[in-house]
Every structure is written in C-alpha cells, then in structure tokens.
Design a protein around this motif. Sequence first.
Motif, PDB file in Angstrom:
ATOM      1  N   ASN A 158      -2.295   3.896  -8.490  1.00 18.79           N
ATOM      2  CA  ASN A 158      -1.247   4.695  -8.641  1.00 18.79           C
ATOM      3  C   ASN A 158      -0.128   4.450  -9.313  1.00 18.79           C
ATOM      4  O   ASN A 158       0.272   5.161 -10.049  1.00 18.79           O
ATOM      5  CB  ASN A 158      -0.693   5.044  -7.214  1.00 18.79           C
ATOM      6  N   THR A 207      -0.572  14.015  -1.634  1.00 19.88           N
ATOM      7  CA  THR A 207      -0.573  12.980  -0.742  1.00 19.88           C
ATOM      8  C   THR A 207       0.805  12.088  -0.843  1.00 19.88           C
ATOM      9  O   THR A 207       1.352  11.937  -1.826  1.00 19.88           O
ATOM     10  CB  THR A 207      -1.633  11.909  -1.214  1.00 19.88           C
ATOM     11  N   ALA A 208       1.389  11.899   0.383  1.00 22.44           N
ATOM     12  CA  ALA A 208       2.555  10.956   0.370  1.00 22.44           C
ATOM     13  C   ALA A 208       2.389   9.517   0.061  1.00 22.44           C
ATOM     14  O   ALA A 208       1.342   9.042   0.178  1.00 22.44           O
ATOM     15  CB  ALA A 208       3.161  11.232   1.919  1.00 22.44           C
ATOM     16  N   GLY A 209       3.401   8.999  -0.657  1.00 24.85           N
ATOM     17  CA  GLY A 209       3.105   7.644  -1.020  1.00 24.85           C
ATOM     18  C   GLY A 209       3.332   6.780  -0.119  1.00 24.85           C
ATOM     19  O   GLY A 209       4.238   5.663   0.037  1.00 24.85           O
ATOM     20  N   ILE A 210       2.575   6.723   1.074  1.00 20.46           N
ATOM     21  CA  ILE A 210       2.639   5.805   2.049  1.00 20.46           C
ATOM     22  C   ILE A 210       1.414   5.296   2.354  1.00 20.46           C
ATOM     23  O   ILE A 210       0.343   5.723   2.087  1.00 20.46           O
ATOM     24  CB  ILE A 210       3.191   6.455   3.334  1.00 20.46           C
ATOM     25  N   PRO A 211       1.411   4.170   3.301  1.00 22.61           N
ATOM     26  CA  PRO A 211       0.048   3.381   3.617  1.00 22.61           C
ATOM     27  C   PRO A 211      -0.974   4.605   4.160  1.00 22.61           C
ATOM     28  O   PRO A 211      -0.414   5.371   5.118  1.00 22.61           O
ATOM     29  CB  PRO A 211       0.621   2.367   4.384  1.00 22.61           C
ATOM     30  N   SER A 262       0.855  -1.213   0.129  1.00 24.68           N
ATOM     31  CA  SER A 262      -0.069  -0.006  -0.099  1.00 24.68           C
ATOM     32  C   SER A 262       0.923   1.323  -0.157  1.00 24.68           C
ATOM     33  O   SER A 262       0.448   2.105   0.537  1.00 24.68           O
ATOM     34  CB  SER A 262      -0.986  -0.021   1.210  1.00 24.68           C
ATOM     35  N   SER A 263       1.873   1.099  -0.738  1.00 18.67           N
ATOM     36  CA  SER A 263       2.800   2.376  -0.537  1.00 18.67           C
ATOM     37  C   SER A 263       3.503   2.729  -2.063  1.00 18.67           C
ATOM     38  O   SER A 263       4.403   1.801  -2.407  1.00 18.67           O
ATOM     39  CB  SER A 263       3.760   2.198   0.343  1.00 18.67           C
ATOM     40  N   SER A 264       3.123   3.843  -2.587  1.00 18.39           N
ATOM     41  CA  SER A 264       3.966   3.923  -3.766  1.00 18.39           C
ATOM     42  C   SER A 264       5.432   4.204  -3.788  1.00 18.39           C
ATOM     43  O   SER A 264       6.130   3.899  -4.438  1.00 18.39           O
ATOM     44  CB  SER A 264       3.450   5.129  -4.452  1.00 18.39           C
ATOM     45  N   GLY A 287      -1.871   7.431   3.254  1.00 23.05           N
ATOM     46  CA  GLY A 287      -1.352   8.793   3.118  1.00 23.05           C
ATOM     47  C   GLY A 287      -2.481   9.529   2.753  1.00 23.05           C
ATOM     48  O   GLY A 287      -2.447  10.800   3.406  1.00 23.05           O
ATOM     49  N   SER A 288      -3.475   9.114   2.070  1.00 22.37           N
ATOM     50  CA  SER A 288      -4.485  10.321   2.010  1.00 22.37           C
ATOM     51  C   SER A 288      -5.471  10.452   2.769  1.00 22.37           C
ATOM     52  O   SER A 288      -6.352  11.315   2.939  1.00 22.37           O
ATOM     53  CB  SER A 288      -5.415   9.547   0.646  1.00 22.37           C
ATOM     54  N   ARG A 314      -5.975   1.207  -4.634  1.00 22.17           N
ATOM     55  CA  ARG A 314      -5.759   2.336  -5.081  1.00 22.17           C
ATOM     56  C   ARG A 314      -4.105   2.473  -5.316  1.00 22.17           C
ATOM     57  O   ARG A 314      -3.882   3.310  -6.556  1.00 22.17           O
ATOM     58  CB  ARG A 314      -6.330   3.712  -4.449  1.00 22.17           C
ATOM     59  N   THR A 315      -3.457   1.977  -4.457  1.00 19.08           N
ATOM     60  CA  THR A 315      -1.921   2.214  -4.649  1.00 19.08           C
ATOM     61  C   THR A 315      -1.437   1.604  -5.920  1.00 19.08           C
ATOM     62  O   THR A 315      -0.577   2.134  -6.699  1.00 19.08           O
ATOM     63  CB  THR A 315      -1.149   1.790  -3.637  1.00 19.08           C
ATOM     64  N   ASP A 337      -6.700   1.055   0.073  1.00 23.28           N
ATOM     65  CA  ASP A 337      -5.739   1.521  -0.111  1.00 23.28           C
ATOM     66  C   ASP A 337      -4.732   0.414  -1.035  1.00 23.28           C
ATOM     67  O   ASP A 337      -4.014   0.860  -2.034  1.00 23.28           O
ATOM     68  CB  ASP A 337      -4.827   1.701   1.453  1.00 23.28           C
ATOM     69  N   MET A 354      -1.438  10.357  -8.497  1.00 30.05           N
ATOM     70  CA  MET A 354      -1.931   9.354  -7.760  1.00 30.05           C
ATOM     71  C   MET A 354      -3.640   9.330  -8.128  1.00 30.05           C
ATOM     72  O   MET A 354      -4.365   9.730  -7.770  1.00 30.05           O
ATOM     73  CB  MET A 354      -2.048   9.335  -6.457  1.00 30.05           C
TER      74      MET A 354
END
Length: 480
Positions: free
Chosen positions: A454, A411-415, A334-336, A417-418, A450-451, A447, A370
């Motif tokens: 993204n 949004t930060a690319g972290i779990p 779940s992290s870009s 994040g949004s 959507r990640t 998440d 994203m």
Amino acid sequence: MNFSPGILAAFAAFAFVLVGACQFVDNESLDAGPLVTDSAAVFAALVLFGLVLPGRFGLPAQIFIAMVLGIAAGWGLAVAGRLVVVTDYLGVFGQLFLLPLKMVIVPLVFVSVLLGAAGLGDVRKLGSVGLKVTAFFLTSTSVAVFIGMMFFNVIHPGRGMQSVGDQYLAEKAAEGDAPEAKEAPALSAGMKIQKEILPQIFQNPIMVTDTDKAPILAIITLALLLGAGLGAIGERSESAIKALQAADGALITIIMWIMNLAPLGVFALMAHAIATLGFEYLQSLSVYVITVVLGLVVHAGFLIFVMVGLVAGISPARYVRAMAPAMQVAFTTSSSNAALPINIRCAVERLGVDRGIVQFVLPIGATANMDGTALYTAVATLFVAEVLGIDMTTTQQLTIFVMSIVISIGTAGIPGGSIAMMGLIYDAVGLPLEALGLILGVDRVLDMCRTTVNVMGDSIGAAIVARFEGRPAVAPSGVT
Ligand code: ASP
C-alpha cells in the motif's frame, strides 16, 4: 497485570452463570459435573485472554497466540467430547466480537468513503495533478486486484476443501441460516443491468425494508455523491467535513475497542473451525497465505520494475534503497497512517521527488490508494467462497473486483483496517460474516505484507505524477 480477587471472582461468577443459564435453557435442569468443568474452562479462558495475555503481549501477538491455542482447544475439546464449551459458551464472545464490528461497518464505510470523495474534490481543483493521481491510483489498484484474482484462479487455495465447506454449510443449515449460493436467473445482459446491477447501486439506503440486507452499494454510491457534492461547494462544506472527520475518528476508535475482544473471539472461532472442520482446513490456510503473498510480491515487482523503472524513470534499485525505511515502518506497524510521515520524508529527502507533489499525493494515498489491501480483499473473499463451496457467478466475481477497489479506497490506514470492511463484500456476494473467522487468525501477517505494498504505491504515484508534471525526481546529493 491485575489479578485482584474481585476481578477473578467476577470472571468465575460470570462463567458459572453463563454455563448454568445455557445448560438450564437447553435441558431445563442443571448437570453438576459438566457445569463445574465447563465453567472452569470458560473461567480459564477469561483469565487467560482478559488478564494474563493483555498484561504481557501486544494485540497482534495475543491474536496469534489465540489462533494457536484455538487450534489446540478445538482439537482437544472435540476429542474430549466437550465441544459445546467452544461452540456455545465461548462462542458468545466470538459473536460479541463480530456483531459490533458488523454494526459499525455501515457508518464507517459511509463516512470514510464520503471523506475520500470529498478529498478527491480537492484533487480535481488541482487539475492536471489530480487527474494524473486519480488515473494512477485506479490503474495500479485494478492491476493489483487482477493479479490477485489471477493467482487465486491458478492456485485455487480452497479447492479440495469441499468437505470443509460441506460441513460448514451443513452446520449452518442445522442452525437454520444456510448461506445460499445465489443462482443467476436466465436474464439477458441488458435486463441484468436493469434488474440486478443498477438497483443495487442506486436505491434509497435509509428506508431499508430488510434490515439484514443493508444496501451496501447504494450506501457507497450515496457517500461518493455526497462527498463529491461537499467537495464541489468548497468552503461552505468545511464545518460538515470537520464534523465527519471527527465521526470517522470516533468510529475508528470504536473499532480499536472492539479489536480488544479479537483474541478471545479468534480463539473461539478458530477452535470452532478446527473442531468442526478438521486439520485439512489448516493446510488450506497455508496455501491461502502463500497465494496472497505471491500476488503481493508480483504486484510489488510490477510497481517497482514497470511503474518505477519504466514510467517514473527511476532506477528500481535506487527506489528500493531510498524508500526502504518507509517500507520497514509499514511492515512492522501494519499501518499506512503510521508510515505516512516517514514515507513523506523518504520520498522528498532520499528519492528526491518534488515536495509539493509528495505532500499532496501521499496523505490522500495513505487512505485512498491501497493496492495491497485491494488484492488481499479479492483473494480473501474468493477463498472463503471456495472453501464454502459457493460458486461465484460472473456478476459476483465482477462485484468482488469492483468492490475490492472501492473498499481499498474507503479502508482506514490502520492495522486490520480492511477487516471491518470485508463484511461489505461478504454481504454483497451472499457470504456469511461468520466466515471471517476462517481467515482472521492469519490476518496480521498478511496485513504486514499488504500494508508495505500500500505504502509503496503512494510514493510511486507521487514520483510518476512528478515526472509527467515536468519535475522528475532528482537524487539529492549524498544519496545514491
Ligand atoms: N493495514 C492496512 C493499512 O494500513 C489496511 C488494511 O488492509 O487493513 O494500509
């Protein structure tokens, strides 16, 4: 797992003092029976969420368990007539989770949007590549939000939930902070732009007269301008950008800390929701999940068949085969950001996109592009509004459309994040932040989905830009 007597005693004392103090303030006396049983329930929750679960499970699993237990507790305590344990006592932890999150939203948005804009300064320097990247990012994100809003308007996952919303509003009214549906005054479009839209975008964000209504759009505008300004002054901005990057890292770390309280917070919020809103709400949650996932699948189809197949000129099957490892990492983490290294490798080594373009587009894309997040943010906001029975005016829908895009950039690319950013849209369209509790329990699974979308958008952007730069992707030998 550390079950030391000291910690257990501290939890017990804390639970006892919390419940005792609340009872005393409410009744000016202490009720021995409920004092003991309620304290025991709070104590049990503290041990479970403070010691047992963290010792055994990762955060996502803890949040999921919290959701399930919250449903059971909400139902059980409502039946037992001790709802106060969840609403009043454990509710303290719900707020301890939400309020700090709310507190860091504004600085986080400011810094990350600013850095994103400063990064785009670099993009501009690269001339035609930059323009193409920006055009692709904005187009595909807008399409994503459009698809999400379309699915929402067809399915209406919150429809028929009026009773749930009414109950929620009645409760809030009783607490004295009912979220009001904003009625659009009868103004002409031109006057609306002058009186309502522009003043929201441009105003002094520092001298806020009403501290509860931070002028989010103005803060974003200032961040964008300042970022563009920093990008424009070139080398002289280096140290400022480094400092802001450090601040960004620190704010993200703070969010990670706050997220440790998420299981207890989600438990309390979920139990509260079930106890007060009933099981009907659960049903609608599943329709909401399906709506988001359907939107994401259709957008992924659009990306793969239209953007990859037609625009980038790569066979969709070859794209999926080449990029599957990156998608898997995105889905599971779940992290870009976590998926960025493997996304770069797959794009260069398996898909055969020009290395220079990949290394330029993908890192920016990991935070600024994203599509999945934008789609999700729009649907999640509309859903909450629908459940609460708050009609979104055209201006508000437009705000959701634009802000979903802006937020996806910041949004930060972290779990999760949004999640921190969602409060922004809620603020802008007049929804209470507490309503986040309505959708948080199912956030992780969304998440993951959507990640993945993204991350796909970034490699596709690189492939398209490469094609239009006259360097189309060539399948490396040995890769089919
Ligand atoms: N987890 C997402 C990502 O890293 C961001 C979000 O939507 O929460 O891409």
